[in-house]
Enzyme design. Structure first.
Site, PDB file in Angstrom:
ATOM      1  NE  ARG A  71      -2.035  -0.902   3.485  1.00  0.00           N
ATOM      2  CZ  ARG A  71      -2.366  -0.198   4.542  1.00  0.00           C
ATOM      3  NH1 ARG A  71      -3.509   0.436   4.579  1.00  0.00           N
ATOM      4  NH2 ARG A  71      -1.550  -0.135   5.567  1.00  0.00           N
TER       5      ARG A  71
ATOM      6  CB  SER B 136       6.188  -6.372   7.401  1.00  0.00           C
ATOM      7  OG  SER B 136       5.588  -5.116   7.498  1.00  0.00           O
TER       8      SER B 136
ATOM      9  CG  ASP C 249       4.131  -5.711  10.084  1.00  0.00           C
ATOM     10  OD1 ASP C 249       5.093  -6.044  10.800  1.00  0.00           O
ATOM     11  OD2 ASP C 249       3.409  -6.558   9.506  1.00  0.00           O
TER      12      ASP C 249
HETATM   13  C1  GLC Z   1       6.916 -11.945   9.515  1.00  0.00           C
HETATM   14  C2  GLC Z   1       8.044 -10.948   9.411  1.00  0.00           C
HETATM   15  C3  GLC Z   1       7.894  -9.846  10.437  1.00  0.00           C
HETATM   16  C4  GLC Z   1       6.521  -9.216  10.331  1.00  0.00           C
HETATM   17  C5  GLC Z   1       5.445 -10.297  10.450  1.00  0.00           C
HETATM   18  C6  GLC Z   1       4.037  -9.740  10.312  1.00  0.00           C
HETATM   19  O1  GLC Z   1       7.009 -12.614  10.710  1.00  0.00           O
HETATM   20  O2  GLC Z   1       9.265 -11.607   9.580  1.00  0.00           O
HETATM   21  O3  GLC Z   1       8.881  -8.853  10.262  1.00  0.00           O
HETATM   22  O4  GLC Z   1       6.355  -8.264  11.332  1.00  0.00           O
HETATM   23  O5  GLC Z   1       5.652 -11.278   9.447  1.00  0.00           O
HETATM   24  O6  GLC Z   1       3.850  -9.099   9.093  1.00  0.00           O
END
Ligand code: GLC
Length: 495
Positions: free
Chosen positions: A110, A179, A232
């Site tokens: 996004r 993320s 995130d």
């Molecule tokens: C995975 C990623 C992590 C992220 C999570 C949720 O575990 O390694 O960085 O926060 O997914 O999206």
């Protein structure tokens, strides 16, 4: 032979044939019931292995706090990376101006334009576009992925009006939510440790992801500065804190799962930098990689892990998150088909396809309240081409959905309880009436009602009646994008 004798003989033959027919039917019936009980044996064994009684969850929470300490003590000291985010100040509500955010981490990414209005914060006007990431870009080259992102970002920037960019000479600023596990080197830089959640682009590992994005933005002629690089969970924590000063932790339950929380900087032995003025440092736990002998693992989890893009890693995530729940269900159903002919004497072809059954499908089946379980029937038919299921069979599928979702929800509650214990907030302390608020986000939490309910009731069970009033769970809707923009604002070059 006289006529009478012949008639008697015919009767005897007919009777014998009838008896033989009956025994074939009986044998078939017996075989059918033996198959059914074999299938039920598979189901019961799976359910036993998935069991997560409260004592086991307490052990898991304790193991989580032990690992948290170890991960904070030294780099590589634990499966929990306990990444230092360089966020030592969370939003106050004073943030102002127009900022961009880019949110990359699942099947969609996004781009947002967020208009921060200082104290006037009831709503934060936000415009955004959501773009599905072509699956092939998840495994090709860094160059291709970042070019795609930068192009979409440039298209979105082109839609801005004067209000969004009131000082034409100024460089636009961006909060980049990325993320995946990143070793941060500052608030606005960090190298990718590894991919998770179905991404696997070799040449990006070890690279500075902001550097990669900057190069791609240059290639499309976009002049924008990355002011903050955040996970995130960190974005969600920041977004949650903007509205509620009691937010102490954020959890993502979506395609993947993870947690971040506010730690005292002097409780982080591996932190070599100066003590922040706030005394705090936000930690990205990367709890998806948690592992413990107390985890109720089954043969299906082991097989799923071996076949995954990241074997041996993200074991907690593979038991909890949206990317995997449907796949666990498929694997159990496949075994029932292969070893107990649960769906007839041939194994349905589609059932052999990894990841064909997705968690939203599982959720629809799990929430089917019709008397004949018609949603279960239609999912099985439409996705797996399994027709003519009986009601009894469909009930078994719903039971499996329940076992898998319950285990995931209870494990995530144990993880949250582990964080509360680490913070010393799992019990009410005398003279303290401050609430501890946990901000949650992610599709699994938002859309899988039974998962959410089970997670919340298990957390209450762990905390106990007395203290449960002091802990609140809030849905920080879209917190990660807005949170990244807020952090970009508090790290703006124009402050
Ligand atoms: C995975 C990623 C992590 C992220 C999570 C949720 O575990 O390694 O960085 O926060 O997914 O999206």
């Amino acid at each position: 032979m006289g006529k009478k004798a012949a008639a008697v003989t015919v009767c005897v033959v007919v009777a014998a044939a009838a008896a033989a027919g009956a025994s074939v039917v009986a044998r078939r019936q017996m075989k059918k019931s033996a198959k059914w009980s074999r299938a039920m044996g598979i189901v019961r064994e799976f359910q036993d292995k998935c069991d997560s009684p409260i004592g086991k969850l307490r052990n898991l929470a304790d193991a989580m706090t032990v690992e948290m300490h170890a991960g904070l003590a030294s780099e590589g000291g634990s499966k929990l990376k306990m990444i230092i985010s360089y966020v030592d100040n969370l939003p106050t509500g004073e943030e102002e101006g127009c900022f961009y955010a880019l949110d990359l981490g699942g099947t969609n990414f996004r781009v947002l334009r967020v208009h921060l209005g200082g104290k006037d914060k009831d709503i934060i006007p936000t415009e955004f576009v959501e773009v599905p990431i072509p699956p092939c870009l998840m495994t090709r080259s860094s160059h291709e992925l970042f070019d795609f992102i930068a192009e979409e970002l440039a298209k979105f920037v082109a839609t801005e009006d004067e209000k969004s960019h009131p000082f034409p000479g100024r460089q636009r600023e961006l909060g980049f939510t990325f993320s995946f596990p990143v070793r941060q080197t500052s608030i606005s830089s960090g190298t990718l440790i590894k991919w998770t959640k179905g991404f696997s682009i070799e040449d990006a590992v070890g690279e500075d992801v902001v550097g990669e994005l900057n190069k791609a933005m240059e290639r499309v002629g976009l002049d924008m500065r990355v002011a903050a690089l955040v996970n995130d969970t960190i974005g969600t924590l920041a977004g949650g804190r903007y509205y509620n000063p009691n937010v102490v932790a954020a959890i993502i339950l979506g395609t993947g799962t993870n947690a971040a929380y506010v730690e005292r900087a002097n409780a982080i032995p591996k932190w070599q930098g100066p003590l922040p003025r706030s005394g705090d440092m936000v930690i990205n736990m990367e709890w998806g990689n948690f592992r413990s002998s107390h985890l109720p693992l089954t043969e299906y989890d082991d097989d799923l892990d071996v076949a995954s893009l990241n074997p041996g890693e993200q074991i907690f995530e593979k038991m909890i998150s949206g990317m995997y729940l449907g796949e666990i269900l498929r694997r159990v159903m496949l075994k029932m088909a292969e070893e107990a002919e649960f769906f007839g004497d041939t194994v349905p072809e589609k059932l052999k396809n990894p990841f064909i059954l997705r968690t939203p499908h599982m959720s629809t089946m799990h929430h089917d309240t019709s008397s004949d379980l018609k949603d279960v029937a239609s999912k099985l038919r439409d996705i797996l081409e399994i027709n003519n299921t009986t009601l009894r069979m469909r009930k078994v599928i719903v039971e499996l959905c329940d076992t898998i979702a319950t285990r995931g929800a209870r494990l995530s509650a144990a993880g949250i309880y582990g964080i509360l214990k680490k913070l010393g907030r799992e019990i009410t302390r005398e003279g303290e009436d401050q609430k501890s608020v946990i901000a949650l986000d992610g599709g699994l939490f938002e859309h899988y009602k039974k998962f959410k309910q089970c997670m919340e009731s298990t957390l209450k069970e762990l905390i106990g009646e007395e203290a449960s009033d002091t802990i609140d769970i809030i849905h920080s809707n879209d917190g990660s994008g807005i949170g990244a923009a807020l952090l970009a604002a508090s790290h703006s070059q124009y402050l």
